[in-house]
Design a protein around this motif. Structure first.
Motif, PDB file in Angstrom:
ATOM      1  N   SER A 487      54.704  -9.149  15.721  1.00  0.00           N
ATOM      2  CA  SER A 487      54.752  -7.907  14.955  1.00  0.00           C
ATOM      3  C   SER A 487      54.008  -8.171  13.650  1.00  0.00           C
ATOM      4  O   SER A 487      53.933  -9.305  13.205  1.00  0.00           O
ATOM      5  N   CYS A 488      53.433  -7.128  13.067  1.00  0.00           N
ATOM      6  CA  CYS A 488      52.868  -7.262  11.717  1.00  0.00           C
ATOM      7  C   CYS A 488      53.358  -6.082  10.900  1.00  0.00           C
ATOM      8  O   CYS A 488      53.249  -4.929  11.328  1.00  0.00           O
ATOM      9  N   ILE A 489      53.917  -6.375   9.753  1.00  0.00           N
ATOM     10  CA  ILE A 489      54.418  -5.285   8.902  1.00  0.00           C
ATOM     11  C   ILE A 489      53.811  -5.344   7.511  1.00  0.00           C
ATOM     12  O   ILE A 489      54.339  -4.789   6.562  1.00  0.00           O
ATOM     13  N   LEU A 490      52.660  -6.008   7.419  1.00  0.00           N
ATOM     14  CA  LEU A 490      51.994  -6.112   6.126  1.00  0.00           C
ATOM     15  C   LEU A 490      51.823  -4.740   5.477  1.00  0.00           C
ATOM     16  O   LEU A 490      52.023  -4.565   4.281  1.00  0.00           O
ATOM     17  N   CYS A 491      51.447  -3.754   6.290  1.00  0.00           N
ATOM     18  CA  CYS A 491      51.129  -2.442   5.737  1.00  0.00           C
ATOM     19  C   CYS A 491      52.350  -1.643   5.310  1.00  0.00           C
ATOM     20  O   CYS A 491      52.215  -0.532   4.814  1.00  0.00           O
ATOM     21  N   GLN A 492      53.529  -2.222   5.500  1.00  0.00           N
ATOM     22  CA  GLN A 492      54.716  -1.483   5.055  1.00  0.00           C
ATOM     23  C   GLN A 492      54.742  -1.288   3.549  1.00  0.00           C
ATOM     24  O   GLN A 492      55.457  -0.421   3.054  1.00  0.00           O
ATOM     25  N   VAL A 499      54.754  -0.418  12.099  1.00  0.00           N
ATOM     26  CA  VAL A 499      54.758  -1.762  12.668  1.00  0.00           C
ATOM     27  C   VAL A 499      53.589  -1.860  13.645  1.00  0.00           C
ATOM     28  O   VAL A 499      53.411  -0.990  14.488  1.00  0.00           O
ATOM     29  N   CYS A 500      52.780  -2.903  13.533  1.00  0.00           N
ATOM     30  CA  CYS A 500      51.768  -3.169  14.553  1.00  0.00           C
ATOM     31  C   CYS A 500      52.340  -4.218  15.495  1.00  0.00           C
ATOM     32  O   CYS A 500      52.990  -5.164  15.049  1.00  0.00           O
ATOM     33  N   VAL A 501      52.096  -4.051  16.798  1.00  0.00           N
ATOM     34  CA  VAL A 501      52.411  -5.112  17.744  1.00  0.00           C
ATOM     35  C   VAL A 501      51.070  -5.723  18.143  1.00  0.00           C
ATOM     36  O   VAL A 501      50.186  -5.018  18.644  1.00  0.00           O
ATOM     37  N   LEU A 507      44.233  -6.338  19.079  1.00  0.00           N
ATOM     38  CA  LEU A 507      44.378  -6.792  17.700  1.00  0.00           C
ATOM     39  C   LEU A 507      44.942  -5.660  16.850  1.00  0.00           C
ATOM     40  O   LEU A 507      45.021  -4.519  17.285  1.00  0.00           O
ATOM     41  N   GLY A 508      45.365  -5.979  15.631  1.00  0.00           N
ATOM     42  CA  GLY A 508      45.915  -4.968  14.731  1.00  0.00           C
ATOM     43  C   GLY A 508      44.886  -3.884  14.472  1.00  0.00           C
ATOM     44  O   GLY A 508      43.683  -4.125  14.531  1.00  0.00           O
ATOM     45  N   LEU A 509      45.353  -2.685  14.174  1.00  0.00           N
ATOM     46  CA  LEU A 509      44.423  -1.568  14.057  1.00  0.00           C
ATOM     47  C   LEU A 509      43.490  -1.691  12.867  1.00  0.00           C
ATOM     48  O   LEU A 509      42.441  -1.063  12.817  1.00  0.00           O
ATOM     49  N   CYS A 510      43.841  -2.560  11.909  1.00  0.00           N
ATOM     50  CA  CYS A 510      42.970  -2.762  10.754  1.00  0.00           C
ATOM     51  C   CYS A 510      41.766  -3.608  11.142  1.00  0.00           C
ATOM     52  O   CYS A 510      40.790  -3.699  10.401  1.00  0.00           O
ATOM     53  N   GLY A 511      41.835  -4.249  12.302  1.00  0.00           N
ATOM     54  CA  GLY A 511      40.746  -5.103  12.745  1.00  0.00           C
ATOM     55  C   GLY A 511      40.794  -6.490  12.138  1.00  0.00           C
ATOM     56  O   GLY A 511      39.985  -7.348  12.462  1.00  0.00           O
TER      57      GLY A 511
HETATM   58 FE1  SF4 Z   1      49.150  -5.856   9.930  1.00  0.00          FE
HETATM   59 FE2  SF4 Z   1      46.665  -4.865  10.155  1.00  0.00          FE
HETATM   60 FE3  SF4 Z   1      48.725  -3.679  11.334  1.00  0.00          FE
HETATM   61 FE4  SF4 Z   1      48.470  -3.594   8.683  1.00  0.00          FE
HETATM   62  S1  SF4 Z   1      47.123  -2.672  10.189  1.00  0.00           S
HETATM   63  S2  SF4 Z   1      50.353  -3.950   9.834  1.00  0.00           S
HETATM   64  S3  SF4 Z   1      47.624  -5.630   8.297  1.00  0.00           S
HETATM   65  S4  SF4 Z   1      47.934  -5.697  11.796  1.00  0.00           S
END
Ligand code: SF4
Ligand code: ZN
Length: 711
Positions: A487-492, A499-501, A507-511
């Motif tokens: 999981s990635c919650i950096l953007c919270q 939440v990105c899985v 890959l995460g939507l931010c690339g």
């Molecule tokens: Fe993490 Fe990127 Fe998703 Fe933001 S967009 S939560 S940085 S993977």
């Protein structure tokens, strides 16, 4: 208190000005004349955000003036002063909007005026990672040009995004400072009303990332106060209008620091309106007032170092030397070694230094960064190596593009004259690797090769060997071949419920976050943004629905999300924060999807621009039919796998198509036996409307036309 009189006076003055401007615009163009800013889906974003109403015509503005008037109460309570400030900002937005009538381009170099939605989305990731720790708004002219420029530079060196309004713009030009979004110093405009363009950024951030509904003024201000780390520096002499605008900033939670000690009887508002004579202290005091912490990595080099310099461009005429991997042998490589084999902080230059090269000449370079540590894994080599681009680019006067053996580095004459030499590239890499990866890298040494023979031998031997092994490893990494996702919650920080899985094939939507990146982040910070999701409890393999994934998103979204699928755009799709590289949306006529990338400002066959498509999703909410994603996801075997896969792609901007062509065509060939799939996909040079697109797809016999209906 006199301050209130000032705010109210300023507000009255601006209101009157606006009223006159609107009336004369109506006299000139008629009431039905369309108004709006370019490249935004939010109309007049401030007015829309505060009231929930989208302004389309001059008549709408005229009506809106009545609403603005109602904000201008005179009860002399603090809250009213702030609301009055908001009213001033809205008036300023109207005045600015009038400048854009008939597609006019009122701002010329170096000023930007209105900032596009895409710029705000681009800021998402650097803001959450702390690469951009804050946003400074500098208003007016400093006592001297040098003091002004020094202040701007001090913020720039901290990575802070600086916006300039008024006299300061000429001052930084006078001392020869480069400005532009690429170096994070953005001159907005010389009129005070242009300050609204940064207010607009803050408010749109709330709409884009925060899922704040337009019109929800209370939550809007709560959001900007809690999550947008902005502050204002206003130079004397202040006048009523500036103070009224300042009150607007304070209403959004942005402290104002000024060197005008006398204005409005010297009134102060603790933590919000700070008076300070000494401009050299503005930086420290502003950061403290807004509670901004700066990450400092000390790097021993003779030029400035900050993430703000990442976008800096060095032209041929300004460069001392160039290293060019597309012409001669160059490479960058991270290698894991036994700790005992590494002498920490040893930087070796093997070959001639920069001062032995002719000005403007092209050379070989190769660096091997050797790292060791108990927790180091070879999987992290590529993760660290990919950061070199950002690391090296951070030096002022140093430009880096590409990766692996296709790198290009330029060193400017200014940097060279300041004493920058080859070993300093090593200093940068050493300092950044040790700082960012301290949990896995105990020791680090750097070897820099500049002899053509060494570079050639290493590149064609060691380096290619490593790359080949790494590529095999990457190919073997599929969603099926691993036991855990992340999981990635950096953007919270901006999208509280997003939440990105992250899986190997998504890959995460931010690339910016691949499965390997997430794995490394988890190792570096076990309690941090990326957590392990053990793949358990298959619900539906085709959709990519798993009990463990649902449990995880539920937990990390604090209950806002119940379930997501990994591979569907229709059924419980993954949410978007707002910083996605691309967005895809269903194109009903052709039974497929159109994808637009953030850089693309034109029209799509959906009848919407990227900004408009993007405004339909984001803020951590599920929106079936629309999905944000990274560029590399387009060629993934898992792209819309539940709905039939990447055969659904019917349209993309040409630039994006070219970017993904090689990989996308390879996947389409492998999965469906289609040759040159991108030739079947429309772009803006072929069609911008569904009918023309449909005809084109028919001619090409595009597979989407005969697939199961999407809806
Ligand atoms: Fe993490 Fe990127 Fe998703 Fe933001 S967009 S939560 S940085 S993977
Ligand atoms: Zn994001």
């Amino acid at each position: 208190m006199l301050l209130f009189d000032t705010v109210f006076n300023g507000n009255d003055a601006v209101y009157k000005l606006t009223e006159d401007a609107v009336n004369s615009a109506i006299a000139q163009h008629g009431e039905d004349k369309a108004v709006g800013f370019p490249d935004t889906a939010y109309g007049l974003p401030c007015y829309n955000a505060v009231t929930g109403t989208k302004i389309k015509t001059l008549k709408d503005i005229k009506d809106a003036m009545g609403v603005v008037k109602s904000l201008m109460t005179r009860e002399r309570r603090l809250n009213d002063a702030f609301m009055s400030g908001v009213a001033t900002a809205l008036c300023a937005e109207f005045i600015e909007a009038l400048k854009y009538i008939d597609g006019a381009t009122p701002y010329a170099e170096p000023c930007y005026g209105h900032l596009a939605d895409a710029i705000i989305r681009e800021l998402g990731v650097p803001l959450v990672t702390g690469d951009i720790p804050g946003v400074a708004v500098i208003l007016g002219a400093a006592p001297t040009a040098q003091e002004g420029a020094d202040l701007v530079k001090s913020y720039q060196e901290q990575g802070i995004l600086v916006t300039l309004v008024g006299g300061i713009i000429d001052q930084v030009a006078e001392v020869g400072m480069k400005t532009g979004a690429n170096v994070r110093v953005i001159p907005l405009g010389k009129d005070v009303t242009s300050v609204v363009h940064v207010v607009s950024v803050a408010l749109r951030a709330a709409l884009i990332f925060g899922n704040i509904q337009p019109g929800d003024a209370a939550n809007l201000m709560k959001y900007t106060f809690e999550r947008v780390p902005a502050f204002v520096n206003a130079f004397k002499p202040l006048d009523d209008v500036i103070v009224a605008c300042g009150a607007g900033a304070i209403a959004l939670g942005f402290p104002v620091v000024t060197n005008d000690m006398d204005y409005a009887n010297g009134v102060k508002v603790p933590k919000s309106l700070i008076r300070l004579e000494d401009v050299s202290k503005f930086n420290a005091v502003s950061l403290e007032a807004r509670d901004i912490k700066i990450k400092i990595t000390h790097i021993d080099i003779p030029v400035s170092y900050a993430s703000a310099f990442e976008g800096e461009i060095i032209r041929r005429g300004d460069m001392q030397v160039e290293f060019d991997g597309s012409r001669v042998d160059c490479f960058e490589l991270v290698q894991t070694k036994e700790v005992a084999e590494i002498e920490d902080h040893k930087i070796e230059l093997i070959g001639p230094d920069i001062d032995e090269f002719e000005v403007g000449s092209k050379h070989n370079i190769g660096f091997v960064v050797e790292v060791g540590g108990k927790k180091m894994q070879t999987d992290f080599e590529s993760v660290i190596e990919r950061k070199f681009h950002t690391y090296i680019n951070g030096g002022e006067g140093i430009m880096h593009t590409g990766q692996r053996d296709m790198i290009r580095i330029r060193i400017s004459k200014d940097a060279f004259n300041a004493g920058f030499r080859a070993k300093h590239l090593g200093e940068i890499l050493y300092a950044k690797v040790k700082n960012d990866y301290e949990a896995v890298v105990d020791r680090c040494q750097v070897k820099i090769y500049t002899n053509p023979e060494d570079c050639k031998e290493l590149r064609h031997g060691l380096v290619f060997n490593v790359f080949e092994k790494r590529d095999e490893r990457l190919l073997s990494l599929t969603d099926e071949s691993v036991d855990v996702y992340y999981s990635c919650i950096l953007c919270q920080a901006f999208s509280p419920s997003h939440v990105c899985v992250v899986t190997p094939e998504r890959l995460g939507l931010c690339g910016a976050v691949s499965w390997l990146d997430a794995k490394a982040t988890n190792e570096l910070e076990p309690e941090g943004a990326c957590q392990i999701i053990t793949k358990e409890g298959v619900i539906d393999e085709k959709l990519g629905a798993y009990e463990s994934v649902n449990t995880a998103v539920n937990k990390y979204s604090m209950g806002a999300l119940e379930k997501v699928t990994l591979y569907s755009i229709m059924e419980d799709p993954m949410t978007s924060c707002g910083c996605f590289e691309c967005i895809c949306g269903i194109e009903p006529m052709s039974n497929g999807v159109a994808i637009a990338n953030r850089e693309y400002a034109g029209a799509t066959p959906l009848g919407m621009t990227f900004s408009e498509m993007a405004s339909m999703t984001g803020g951590g909410v599920q929106t079936p039919g629309f999905m944000g994603h990274g560029k590399h996801f387009i060629s993934s075997k898992k792209f819309m796998a539940a709905e039939g896969g990447l055969e659904r792609i019917v349209w993309m901007p040409k630039e994006l198509k070219d970017f993904v062509a090689e990989r996308l065509n390879a996947t389409a060939k492998e999965m469906y036996g289609i040759d040159n799939f991108t030739d079947m996909i429309g772009d803006e040079t072929i069609a911008e409307d569904p009918e023309t697109l449909y005809t084109f797809l028919q001619e090409k016999n595009h597979p989407a036309l005969s697939m199961d209906p999407l809806m």
